[in-house]
Design an enzyme around this catalytic site. Structure first.
Site, PDB file in Angstrom:
ATOM      1  N   SER A 135       5.091 -47.463  -2.855  1.00 47.11           N
ATOM      2  CA  SER A 135       4.978 -46.095  -2.643  1.00 47.11           C
ATOM      3  C   SER A 135       3.495 -45.499  -3.066  1.00 47.11           C
ATOM      4  CB  SER A 135       6.084 -45.390  -3.362  1.00 47.11           C
ATOM      5  OG  SER A 135       6.383 -45.231  -4.582  1.00 47.11           O
ATOM      6  N   SER A 180       7.204 -38.723   4.280  1.00 44.07           N
ATOM      7  CA  SER A 180       6.432 -38.319   3.262  1.00 44.07           C
ATOM      8  C   SER A 180       5.347 -37.086   3.640  1.00 44.07           C
ATOM      9  CB  SER A 180       5.661 -39.220   2.618  1.00 44.07           C
ATOM     10  OG  SER A 180       4.334 -38.775   1.877  1.00 44.07           O
ATOM     11  N   GLU A 182       2.534 -37.314   2.858  1.00 46.87           N
ATOM     12  CA  GLU A 182       1.323 -38.143   3.041  1.00 46.87           C
ATOM     13  C   GLU A 182       0.884 -38.185   4.725  1.00 46.87           C
ATOM     14  OE1 GLU A 182      -1.166 -38.613   0.349  1.00 46.87           O
ATOM     15  OE2 GLU A 182      -1.373 -40.167   1.654  1.00 46.87           O
ATOM     16  N   TYR A 204      -0.635 -46.527   3.721  1.00 46.22           N
ATOM     17  CA  TYR A 204       0.781 -46.073   3.109  1.00 46.22           C
ATOM     18  C   TYR A 204       1.230 -44.802   4.079  1.00 46.22           C
ATOM     19  CZ  TYR A 204       4.157 -42.992   0.500  1.00 46.22           C
ATOM     20  OH  TYR A 204       5.608 -42.467   0.218  1.00 46.22           O
ATOM     21  N   ARG A 239       9.106 -40.324 -13.458  1.00 42.02           N
ATOM     22  CA  ARG A 239       7.999 -40.659 -12.413  1.00 42.02           C
ATOM     23  C   ARG A 239       7.231 -42.119 -12.961  1.00 42.02           C
ATOM     24  NH1 ARG A 239       5.979 -40.682  -7.341  1.00 42.02           N
ATOM     25  NH2 ARG A 239       4.631 -38.811  -6.883  1.00 42.02           N
TER      26      ARG A 239
HETATM   27  P1  NAP Z   1       9.230 -45.271  -6.484  1.00 41.75           P
HETATM   28  O1  NAP Z   1       9.531 -44.694  -7.962  1.00 41.75           O
HETATM   29  O2  NAP Z   1       7.882 -45.879  -6.572  1.00 41.75           O
HETATM   30  O3  NAP Z   1      10.231 -46.298  -6.192  1.00 41.75           O
HETATM   31  C1  NAP Z   1      10.132 -47.153  -5.174  1.00 41.75           C
HETATM   32  C2  NAP Z   1      11.494 -48.199  -5.211  1.00 41.75           C
HETATM   33  O4  NAP Z   1      11.345 -48.946  -4.020  1.00 41.75           O
HETATM   34  C3  NAP Z   1      11.744 -48.874  -6.122  1.00 41.75           C
HETATM   35  O5  NAP Z   1      13.120 -48.931  -6.415  1.00 41.75           O
HETATM   36  C4  NAP Z   1      11.180 -50.299  -5.581  1.00 41.75           C
HETATM   37  O6  NAP Z   1      11.876 -51.581  -6.564  1.00 41.75           O
HETATM   38  C5  NAP Z   1      11.855 -50.190  -4.168  1.00 41.75           C
HETATM   39  N1  NAP Z   1      11.042 -51.453  -3.709  1.00 41.75           N
HETATM   40  C6  NAP Z   1       9.570 -51.559  -3.484  1.00 41.75           C
HETATM   41  N2  NAP Z   1       9.437 -52.473  -2.473  1.00 41.75           N
HETATM   42  C7  NAP Z   1      10.498 -52.836  -2.050  1.00 41.75           C
HETATM   43  C8  NAP Z   1      11.097 -53.855  -1.143  1.00 41.75           C
HETATM   44  N3  NAP Z   1      10.070 -54.716  -0.426  1.00 41.75           N
HETATM   45  N4  NAP Z   1      12.460 -53.852  -0.767  1.00 41.75           N
HETATM   46  C9  NAP Z   1      13.221 -53.226  -1.373  1.00 41.75           C
HETATM   47  N5  NAP Z   1      12.967 -52.098  -2.208  1.00 41.75           N
HETATM   48  C10 NAP Z   1      11.666 -51.895  -2.649  1.00 41.75           C
HETATM   49  O7  NAP Z   1       9.303 -44.154  -5.594  1.00 41.75           O
HETATM   50  P2  NAP Z   1       9.803 -42.725  -5.572  1.00 41.75           P
HETATM   51  O8  NAP Z   1       8.923 -41.668  -6.035  1.00 41.75           O
HETATM   52  O9  NAP Z   1      11.437 -42.998  -6.240  1.00 41.75           O
HETATM   53  O10 NAP Z   1       9.938 -42.377  -4.065  1.00 41.75           O
HETATM   54  C11 NAP Z   1      11.287 -42.732  -3.316  1.00 41.75           C
HETATM   55  C12 NAP Z   1      10.781 -42.840  -1.642  1.00 41.75           C
HETATM   56  O11 NAP Z   1      10.296 -41.749  -1.239  1.00 41.75           O
HETATM   57  C13 NAP Z   1       9.572 -43.757  -1.306  1.00 41.75           C
HETATM   58  O12 NAP Z   1       9.947 -44.392  -0.174  1.00 41.75           O
HETATM   59  C14 NAP Z   1       8.486 -43.011  -1.331  1.00 41.75           C
HETATM   60  O13 NAP Z   1       7.747 -43.405  -0.569  1.00 41.75           O
HETATM   61  C15 NAP Z   1       9.172 -41.691  -0.694  1.00 41.75           C
HETATM   62  N6  NAP Z   1       8.229 -40.514  -0.979  1.00 41.75           N
HETATM   63  C16 NAP Z   1       8.078 -40.196  -2.546  1.00 41.75           C
HETATM   64  C17 NAP Z   1       7.473 -38.888  -2.756  1.00 41.75           C
HETATM   65  C18 NAP Z   1       7.299 -38.508  -4.234  1.00 41.75           C
HETATM   66  O14 NAP Z   1       6.485 -37.713  -4.292  1.00 41.75           O
HETATM   67  N7  NAP Z   1       8.055 -39.295  -5.315  1.00 41.75           N
HETATM   68  C19 NAP Z   1       7.126 -38.095  -1.798  1.00 41.75           C
HETATM   69  C20 NAP Z   1       7.268 -38.295  -0.456  1.00 41.75           C
HETATM   70  C21 NAP Z   1       8.057 -39.562  -0.184  1.00 41.75           C
HETATM   71  P3  NAP Z   1      11.116 -52.096  -7.851  1.00 41.75           P
HETATM   72  O15 NAP Z   1      11.433 -50.976  -8.723  1.00 41.75           O
HETATM   73  O16 NAP Z   1      11.760 -53.455  -7.950  1.00 41.75           O
HETATM   74  O17 NAP Z   1       9.808 -51.904  -7.616  1.00 41.75           O
HETATM   75  N1  GDD Z   2      -2.749 -41.911  -9.207  1.00 42.44           N
HETATM   76  C1  GDD Z   2      -3.749 -41.206  -9.507  1.00 42.44           C
HETATM   77  N2  GDD Z   2      -4.426 -41.853 -10.513  1.00 42.44           N
HETATM   78  N3  GDD Z   2      -4.160 -40.148  -8.918  1.00 42.44           N
HETATM   79  C2  GDD Z   2      -5.345 -39.450  -9.041  1.00 42.44           C
HETATM   80  C3  GDD Z   2      -5.884 -39.903 -10.276  1.00 42.44           C
HETATM   81  C4  GDD Z   2      -5.695 -41.143 -10.810  1.00 42.44           C
HETATM   82  O1  GDD Z   2      -6.103 -41.368 -12.032  1.00 42.44           O
HETATM   83  N4  GDD Z   2      -6.859 -38.962 -10.502  1.00 42.44           N
HETATM   84  C5  GDD Z   2      -6.876 -38.159  -9.327  1.00 42.44           C
HETATM   85  N5  GDD Z   2      -5.959 -38.375  -8.719  1.00 42.44           N
HETATM   86  C6  GDD Z   2      -5.549 -37.762  -7.309  1.00 42.44           C
HETATM   87  C7  GDD Z   2      -5.358 -38.566  -6.153  1.00 42.44           C
HETATM   88  O2  GDD Z   2      -6.536 -38.837  -5.625  1.00 42.44           O
HETATM   89  C8  GDD Z   2      -4.507 -37.574  -5.445  1.00 42.44           C
HETATM   90  O3  GDD Z   2      -5.496 -36.575  -4.420  1.00 42.44           O
HETATM   91  C9  GDD Z   2      -3.652 -36.783  -6.427  1.00 42.44           C
HETATM   92  O4  GDD Z   2      -4.301 -37.300  -7.545  1.00 42.44           O
HETATM   93  C10 GDD Z   2      -2.216 -37.339  -6.337  1.00 42.44           C
HETATM   94  O5  GDD Z   2      -2.082 -38.595  -6.514  1.00 42.44           O
HETATM   95  P1  GDD Z   2      -0.736 -39.507  -6.853  1.00 42.44           P
HETATM   96  O6  GDD Z   2      -0.121 -38.974  -7.773  1.00 42.44           O
HETATM   97  O7  GDD Z   2      -1.009 -40.943  -7.087  1.00 42.44           O
HETATM   98  O8  GDD Z   2       0.217 -39.107  -5.665  1.00 42.44           O
HETATM   99  P2  GDD Z   2      -0.090 -38.921  -4.043  1.00 42.44           P
HETATM  100  O9  GDD Z   2      -0.284 -37.444  -3.592  1.00 42.44           O
HETATM  101  O10 GDD Z   2      -1.143 -40.110  -3.671  1.00 42.44           O
HETATM  102  O11 GDD Z   2       1.283 -39.642  -3.467  1.00 42.44           O
HETATM  103  C11 GDD Z   2       2.279 -39.368  -4.014  1.00 42.44           C
HETATM  104  O12 GDD Z   2       2.868 -38.345  -3.171  1.00 42.44           O
HETATM  105  C12 GDD Z   2       3.276 -38.741  -1.834  1.00 42.44           C
HETATM  106  C13 GDD Z   2       3.847 -37.542  -1.076  1.00 42.44           C
HETATM  107  O13 GDD Z   2       2.723 -36.507  -0.727  1.00 42.44           O
HETATM  108  C14 GDD Z   2       3.216 -40.698  -3.877  1.00 42.44           C
HETATM  109  O14 GDD Z   2       4.501 -40.186  -4.418  1.00 42.44           O
HETATM  110  C15 GDD Z   2       3.746 -41.150  -2.449  1.00 42.44           C
HETATM  111  O15 GDD Z   2       4.828 -42.033  -2.580  1.00 42.44           O
HETATM  112  C16 GDD Z   2       4.263 -39.858  -1.720  1.00 42.44           C
HETATM  113  O16 GDD Z   2       4.509 -40.242  -0.385  1.00 42.44           O
END
Ligand code: NAP
Ligand code: GDD
Length: 395
Positions: A135, A180, A182, A204, A239
């Site tokens: 993710s 997402s 994204e 992604y 997180r």
């Molecule tokens: P996360 O904390 O990164 O958790 C990802 C989970 O997926 C972990 O349990 C990981 O297992 C598992 N995983 C990774 N590769 C896998 C595989 N090949 N087979 C089975 N399981 C696998 O993500 P999250 O923030 O909880 O997000 C949950 C979902 O929502 C994800 O699909 C993410 O892309 C989506 N999403 C997240 C956000 C956000 O802001 N958090 C927003 C929009 C969508 P391990 O613990 O073993 O690594």
């Molecule tokens: N990770 C990270 N680390 N991001 C940074 C940093 C850094 O040091 N500095 C700046 N950023 C900026 C990234 O470039 C991005 O614009 C923003 O912070 C958020 O980054 P992340 O927290 O890594 O999240 P994301 O928006 O790229 O992705 C997350 O949100 C998506 C939903 O919009 C993830 O949770 C994805 O799995 C999820 O789908």
């Protein structure tokens, strides 16, 4: 006894008396089970079974808590790892040997279709939540093929397993896909809603667009109850530490206690619509309780910069973010998503869902938790114990 179900299926059922210790608030004394022990809705009664992929992740842990509190039996798919990866579930872990345990973990992987079908056959769930993913957006540029295989083809493997299970057993399973924001990438309108065209900016994001559309396609082709939640960024004290909010709040805790001097970040001008993960998993569940499957944007509607989030987090402990932040270009992305802001009016109208926690409260909650973690680490360090080294592969 034979009962017609919503979908007009007719099922064999038996009455089962619930022992007091397993009864839920105001729950009934007797529930009805099918011959496969599947649930039948009867007023407030539920003994539903859910499978969660990605149960060890941030959202997986909150969703598990929610479903257990609603009386579900929860089955998580976890990847085999040489070290423990269930830290986020430790507080709700139930020994499977204990009678009445409602949380069960199964080995499986989104990259292994046979294993997925096997778990589905064993559990015969009512609902499947597909949260598993590589993710991390920045990591997806380093591992594009793996990311696409897990996120895109992984979703297809799961849908195919469900489809063939449904064909053989004639039982319909409700499906949730973690889509997402994204997918909006280079945004085509502000704010983004369900009808906004996608323009993904990372491997992604591209993979999530595929999994989104393949879920819609299975819904339309095979009449599956399959819904996509287009969730905007959501955070919490659980997180992952390489996502920007947690990286910031971890640093705030450590800097405040003198354990770290600087915080190195990438693009701090990008803007996100950040909500609280605990609120967002409720929306996932609500989607699967609707008579008709559909897709929903889930967001707070408010957008701030990474810089502003830093100011909130450092400000909470009386520090000025400017004194500690350094920009390191290695955290820049080959293509950036500059801004995301969602319009969740459809979810409000249809699901009656609104977020409870705003970004200020979210930052406070995360800083408090990370300050506590830093205190524990400092106590250990001051007592002469070694701390796990930061391996330096944050993104
Ligand atoms: P996360 O904390 O990164 O958790 C990802 C989970 O997926 C972990 O349990 C990981 O297992 C598992 N995983 C990774 N590769 C896998 C595989 N090949 N087979 C089975 N399981 C696998 O993500 P999250 O923030 O909880 O997000 C949950 C979902 O929502 C994800 O699909 C993410 O892309 C989506 N999403 C997240 C956000 C956000 O802001 N958090 C927003 C929009 C969508 P391990 O613990 O073993 O690594
Ligand atoms: N990770 C990270 N680390 N991001 C940074 C940093 C850094 O040091 N500095 C700046 N950023 C900026 C990234 O470039 C991005 O614009 C923003 O912070 C958020 O980054 P992340 O927290 O890594 O999240 P994301 O928006 O790229 O992705 C997350 O949100 C998506 C939903 O919009 C993830 O949770 C994805 O799995 C999820 O789908």
């Amino acid at each position: 006894m034979r009962l017609p179900r919503n979908d007009c299926e007719v099922l064999e059922v038996i009455g089962v008396k619930i022992p007091n210790k397993f009864k839920h608030n105001n729950g009934p004394d007797v529930i009805l089970l099918t011959h496969h022990s599947h649930s039948i809705e009867q007023g407030a009664t539920t003994l539903k079974k859910a499978i969660i992929t990605g149960i060890t992740g941030q959202d997986g842990s909150y969703l598990t808590e929610l479903l257990l509190s609603k009386g579900y039996e929860v089955h998580g798919i976890i990847r085999r790892s040489s070290s423990f990866n269930t830290e986020r579930l430790d507080h709700i872990y139930q020994d499977p040997h204990e009678k009445g345990a409602r949380l069960h973990l199964h080995y499986g992987d989104l990259n292994d279709a046979n294993g997925l079908l096997d778990v589905i056959r064993k559990v015969q769930p009512d609902e499947v939540y597909n949260l598993g993913a590589q993710s991390h957006v920045r990591v997806s540029f380093d591992q594009p093929v793996y990311t696409v295989d897990t996120v895109a083809t992984g979703t297809l493997r799961l849908l195919e397993s469900l489809r063939s299970f449904q064909e053989i057993f004639g039982k319909s399973i409700r499906f949730y896909q973690a889509s997402s924001s994204e997918m909006y990438g280079k945004v085509q309108e502000i704010p983004q809603k369900e009808t906004t065209p996608f323009y993904p900016r990372s491997p992604y994001g591209c993979a999530k667009v595929f999994s989104h559309w393949i879920t819609v396609n299975y819904r339309e082709s095979y009449n599956m109850h399959a819904s996509c939640g287009i969730l905007f960024n959501h955070e919490s004290p659980r997180r992952g530490e390489t996502f920007v909010t947690r990286k910031i709040t971890r640093a705030v805790g450590r800097i405040k206690l003198g354990m770290q001097k600087k915080l190195y970040l990438g693009n701090i001008d990008s803007q996100r619509d950040w909500g609280f993960a605990g609120d967002y998993v409720e929306a996932m569940w609500l989607m699967l309780q609707q008579p008709k499957a559909d897709d929903y944007v889930i967001s707070t509607g408010k957008m701030i910069t990474v810089r502003k989030f830093c100011e909130l987090a450092f400000g909470h402990v009386g520090l000025d973010a400017k004194d500690f932040i350094e920009i390191d270009p290695r955290y820049f992305r080959p293509a950036e998503v500059e801004q995301l802001q969602g319009d969740a009016s459809k979810a409000k109208k249809v699901l009656n869902w609104t977020p409870k926690v705003g970004v200020e409260e979210l930052a406070r909650m995360m800083v408090e938790s990370d300050l506590e973690q830093a205190r524990r680490e400092k106590t250990l360090r001051d007592a002469g114990h070694e701390l796990p080294a930061n391996s330096g592969h944050d993104q």
